[in-house]
Design a protein around this motif. Structure first.
Motif, PDB file in Angstrom:
ATOM      1  N   CYS A  18      10.573  -5.687   5.183  1.00 55.88           N
ATOM      2  CA  CYS A  18       9.266  -5.014   5.609  1.00 55.88           C
ATOM      3  C   CYS A  18       8.204  -5.077   4.592  1.00 55.88           C
ATOM      4  CB  CYS A  18       9.579  -3.604   5.989  1.00 55.88           C
ATOM      5  SG  CYS A  18      10.774  -3.241   7.080  1.00 55.88           S
ATOM      6  N   ALA A  19       8.214  -5.971   3.563  1.00 56.41           N
ATOM      7  CA  ALA A  19       7.467  -6.070   2.380  1.00 56.41           C
ATOM      8  C   ALA A  19       6.154  -6.465   2.765  1.00 56.41           C
ATOM      9  CB  ALA A  19       7.778  -6.919   1.404  1.00 56.41           C
ATOM     10  N   GLN A  20       5.948  -7.113   3.969  1.00 55.92           N
ATOM     11  CA  GLN A  20       4.952  -7.989   4.594  1.00 55.92           C
ATOM     12  C   GLN A  20       3.997  -6.783   5.236  1.00 55.92           C
ATOM     13  OE1 GLN A  20       7.728  -8.238   5.553  1.00 55.92           O
ATOM     14  NE2 GLN A  20       7.588  -7.807   8.057  1.00 55.92           N
ATOM     15  N   ASP A  21       4.519  -5.640   5.480  1.00 54.41           N
ATOM     16  CA  ASP A  21       3.816  -4.667   6.084  1.00 54.41           C
ATOM     17  C   ASP A  21       2.712  -3.897   5.230  1.00 54.41           C
ATOM     18  OD1 ASP A  21       5.418  -5.068   8.522  1.00 54.41           O
ATOM     19  OD2 ASP A  21       6.718  -3.592   8.196  1.00 54.41           O
ATOM     20  N   SER A  22       1.767  -3.570   5.577  1.00 61.87           N
ATOM     21  CA  SER A  22       0.655  -2.947   5.063  1.00 61.87           C
ATOM     22  C   SER A  22       1.324  -1.513   3.856  1.00 61.87           C
ATOM     23  CB  SER A  22      -0.385  -2.392   5.860  1.00 61.87           C
ATOM     24  OG  SER A  22      -1.374  -1.423   5.264  1.00 61.87           O
ATOM     25  N   GLY A  23       0.854  -1.567   2.731  1.00 60.60           N
ATOM     26  CA  GLY A  23       1.082  -0.499   1.592  1.00 60.60           C
ATOM     27  C   GLY A  23       2.476  -0.389   1.507  1.00 60.60           C
ATOM     28  N   ILE A  24       3.479  -1.247   1.690  1.00 58.86           N
ATOM     29  CA  ILE A  24       5.061  -1.172   1.465  1.00 58.86           C
ATOM     30  C   ILE A  24       5.220  -1.804   0.206  1.00 58.86           C
ATOM     31  CG2 ILE A  24       7.244  -1.483   2.070  1.00 58.86           C
ATOM     32  CD1 ILE A  24       6.663  -0.897   4.900  1.00 58.86           C
TER      33      ILE A  24
ATOM     34  N   VAL B   9       4.484   9.749   3.858  1.00 60.68           N
ATOM     35  CA  VAL B   9       5.737  10.381   3.394  1.00 60.68           C
ATOM     36  C   VAL B   9       6.682   9.741   4.533  1.00 60.68           C
ATOM     37  CG1 VAL B   9       7.299  12.213   2.622  1.00 60.68           C
ATOM     38  CG2 VAL B   9       4.502  12.224   2.119  1.00 60.68           C
ATOM     39  N   LEU B  10       7.866   9.453   4.269  1.00 56.85           N
ATOM     40  CA  LEU B  10       9.091   8.968   5.049  1.00 56.85           C
ATOM     41  C   LEU B  10      10.185  10.108   4.624  1.00 56.85           C
ATOM     42  CD1 LEU B  10       9.198   7.146   7.371  1.00 56.85           C
ATOM     43  CD2 LEU B  10      10.107   5.502   5.924  1.00 56.85           C
TER      44      LEU B  10
ATOM     45  N   LEU C 144      14.357  20.572   6.882  1.00 54.21           N
ATOM     46  CA  LEU C 144      15.394  20.109   6.116  1.00 54.21           C
ATOM     47  C   LEU C 144      15.435  18.574   6.173  1.00 54.21           C
ATOM     48  CD1 LEU C 144      18.220  22.475   7.323  1.00 54.21           C
ATOM     49  CD2 LEU C 144      16.992  22.512   5.363  1.00 54.21           C
ATOM     50  N   HIS C 145      14.521  17.935   5.283  1.00 59.00           N
ATOM     51  CA  HIS C 145      14.404  16.644   5.064  1.00 59.00           C
ATOM     52  C   HIS C 145      14.090  16.341   3.763  1.00 59.00           C
ATOM     53  CE1 HIS C 145      10.102  17.158   7.031  1.00 59.00           C
ATOM     54  NE2 HIS C 145      10.456  17.513   5.732  1.00 59.00           N
ATOM     55  N   ALA C 146      14.648  15.063   3.220  1.00 59.36           N
ATOM     56  CA  ALA C 146      14.398  14.549   1.919  1.00 59.36           C
ATOM     57  C   ALA C 146      13.617  13.576   1.847  1.00 59.36           C
ATOM     58  CB  ALA C 146      15.956  14.180   1.186  1.00 59.36           C
ATOM     59  N   THR C 147      12.556  13.512   0.873  1.00 58.58           N
ATOM     60  CA  THR C 147      11.474  12.537   0.735  1.00 58.58           C
ATOM     61  C   THR C 147      12.216  11.235   0.096  1.00 58.58           C
ATOM     62  OG1 THR C 147       9.944  13.920   0.125  1.00 58.58           O
ATOM     63  CG2 THR C 147       9.239  11.747  -0.710  1.00 58.58           C
ATOM     64  N   VAL C 148      12.001  10.024   1.013  1.00 58.08           N
ATOM     65  CA  VAL C 148      12.524   8.922   0.659  1.00 58.08           C
ATOM     66  C   VAL C 148      11.427   7.776   0.100  1.00 58.08           C
ATOM     67  CG1 VAL C 148      14.908   8.744   1.750  1.00 58.08           C
ATOM     68  CG2 VAL C 148      12.972   7.886   2.876  1.00 58.08           C
ATOM     69  N   MET C 149      10.444   7.899   0.819  1.00 54.83           N
ATOM     70  CA  MET C 149       9.201   7.048   0.368  1.00 54.83           C
ATOM     71  C   MET C 149       7.948   7.952   0.438  1.00 54.83           C
ATOM     72  SD  MET C 149      10.001   3.863   2.849  1.00 54.83           S
ATOM     73  CE  MET C 149       8.689   2.874   2.427  1.00 54.83           C
ATOM     74  N   ASN C 150       7.120   7.981  -0.636  1.00 57.45           N
ATOM     75  CA  ASN C 150       5.860   8.813  -0.608  1.00 57.45           C
ATOM     76  C   ASN C 150       4.724   8.157  -1.312  1.00 57.45           C
ATOM     77  OD1 ASN C 150       3.872  10.837  -1.114  1.00 57.45           O
ATOM     78  ND2 ASN C 150       5.600  12.377  -1.753  1.00 57.45           N
ATOM     79  N   THR C 151       3.868   7.991  -0.671  1.00 56.14           N
ATOM     80  CA  THR C 151       2.499   7.251  -1.164  1.00 56.14           C
ATOM     81  C   THR C 151       2.126   7.889  -2.508  1.00 56.14           C
ATOM     82  OG1 THR C 151       1.063   8.288   0.134  1.00 56.14           O
ATOM     83  CG2 THR C 151       1.833   6.148   1.181  1.00 56.14           C
ATOM     84  N   LEU C 152       2.089   9.234  -2.613  1.00 58.01           N
ATOM     85  CA  LEU C 152       2.044   9.909  -3.879  1.00 58.01           C
ATOM     86  C   LEU C 152       2.542   8.963  -5.098  1.00 58.01           C
ATOM     87  CD1 LEU C 152       1.791  13.725  -3.554  1.00 58.01           C
ATOM     88  CD2 LEU C 152      -0.222  12.219  -3.774  1.00 58.01           C
ATOM     89  N   PHE C 153       3.719   8.544  -4.976  1.00 57.55           N
ATOM     90  CA  PHE C 153       4.338   8.148  -6.117  1.00 57.55           C
ATOM     91  C   PHE C 153       3.745   6.782  -6.614  1.00 57.55           C
ATOM     92  CE2 PHE C 153       8.524   9.712  -3.986  1.00 57.55           C
ATOM     93  CZ  PHE C 153       8.301  10.891  -4.468  1.00 57.55           C
TER      94      PHE C 153
ATOM     95  N   ARG D  83      -4.793   8.732  -1.159  1.00 59.29           N
ATOM     96  CA  ARG D  83      -3.823   7.910  -1.280  1.00 59.29           C
ATOM     97  C   ARG D  83      -3.672   6.807   0.055  1.00 59.29           C
ATOM     98  NH1 ARG D  83       0.401  13.063   0.169  1.00 59.29           N
ATOM     99  NH2 ARG D  83       1.664  11.672   0.178  1.00 59.29           N
ATOM    100  N   GLU D  84      -3.135   5.605  -0.480  1.00 58.83           N
ATOM    101  CA  GLU D  84      -2.983   4.669   0.476  1.00 58.83           C
ATOM    102  C   GLU D  84      -1.935   4.658   1.549  1.00 58.83           C
ATOM    103  OE1 GLU D  84      -2.055  -0.171   0.552  1.00 58.83           O
ATOM    104  OE2 GLU D  84      -2.461   0.717  -1.534  1.00 58.83           O
TER     105      GLU D  84
END
Length: 311
Positions: A118-124, A192-193, A232-241, A263-264
């Motif tokens: 998915c690297a071609q997708d925007s912002g990833i 955030v995912l 009850l969920h854990a952050t795995v991706m966050n644009t703040l990072f 943030r983008e």
């Protein structure tokens, strides 16, 4: 309003005296610009308010000839403290660590898969993924403003051990981490995912423990209730990072964030399609910790100020 007599107050030769513990970072809000807030409080309540030097932990002492005057000044000081405490950034948070080695391994494979497909997708890009050693569930955030408050939070956590053991039967709680989700309306613009976490027996034990922990800390005044139930969920991706790898979200949508695009976002449509039911693994959860924000211990997880075990 509570009756004047309800407050434990010291009677002195000159009248009445009350001492209140206040973290030193909050003194400035009671002093005010050029001392104006304190002067106004003193003149309007006919009391004297003694505040320790900036940076020195101690008590604010209110004295006055009339008991009712001291009570009035105390109420106003407490309201000031409460309103400015809410504005302090959080320093600690209650957490369930999810940094089990199996979960970390599967998380790294998830990251590899997303970047590969998915690297071609925007912002990833690589920078928005969580640090695997810091995978966790945030139960609630705390602004602990001095050592005394950290000690108090640790004591509050110890008081929770009984009900947690009742819920888990004094054993670790087997959990599974499966699937991902997002919390805003548009999957093409996600900040955030999260990975979904639940007990293997599909019970509500984890939810009940988390909600009761928050209830206990909110009742003490050390935590502000942010929503009805803990997410009850854990952050795995966050644009703040992207800008700050040590950023720590509060675990849900932040009020006012919608208009501030500091943030983008990223397009998560393909990630959700390809990895929506991704299996991150299972492990036995056996503790809850008071974690220090922006810290790292020797395992790579957050430094703990205090913890209790389930077993």
């Amino acid at each position: 309003d509570e009756p004047c007599d309800a407050i434990p107050m010291e009677q002195t030769e000159k009248g009445y005296r009350y001492a209140i513990d206040v973290p030193s970072v909050l003194y400035k809000y009671i002093i005010g610009k050029k001392g104006e807030t304190r002067k106004r409080l003193e003149s309007e309540t006919k009391t004297s308010i003694n505040i320790p030097k900036q940076g020195v932990e101690g008590q604010i002492v209110i004295t006055g000839q009339q008991r009712a005057a001291v009570t009035s000044a105390l109420t106003r000081v407490e309201l000031l403290i409460e309103s400015f405490r809410r504005k302090q950034p959080f320093t600690h948070f209650l957490s369930f660590a999810l940094n089990d080695s199996e979960i970390q391994d599967h998380f790294l494979k998830f990251k590899e898969g997303v970047l590969g497909q998915c690297a071609q997708d925007s912002g990833i890009e690589s920078s928005i993924f969580q640090n695997p050693a810091k995978l966790h569930l945030t139960i609630g955030t705390l602004a602990l403003l001095n050592d005394m408050e950290v000690t108090r939070a640790c004591e509050l956590l110890q008081q929770c051990q009984g009900f947690i053991k009742d819920i888990t039967g004094g054993k670790p709680l087997p959990l599974e981490v499966v699937g991902i989700e997002y919390m805003n309306d548009d999957p093409s613009m996600v900040d955030v995912l999260y990975a979904k976490v639940q007990p293997k027996d599909r019970s509500d034990k984890l939810q009940v423990i988390a909600d009761k922990l928050v209830e206990h800390f909110v009742a003490s005044g050390l935590m502000t209730k942010e929503w009805d139930r803990v997410k009850l969920h854990a952050t795995v991706m966050n644009t703040l990072f992207r800008k700050d790898p040590s950023a720590e979200d509060k675990g849900g949508p932040v009020p006012g964030r919608q208009n501030v695009r500091d943030r983008e976002s990223f397009d998560a449509q393909n990630v959700l399609k390809k990895f929506g039911n991704y299996y991150f693994g299972e492990f036995d959860l056996n503790s809850v910790q008071i974690s220090q924000r922006y810290s790292t211990d020797c395992t790579g997880y957050y430094t703990s100020s205090g913890s209790i075990t389930f077993s």
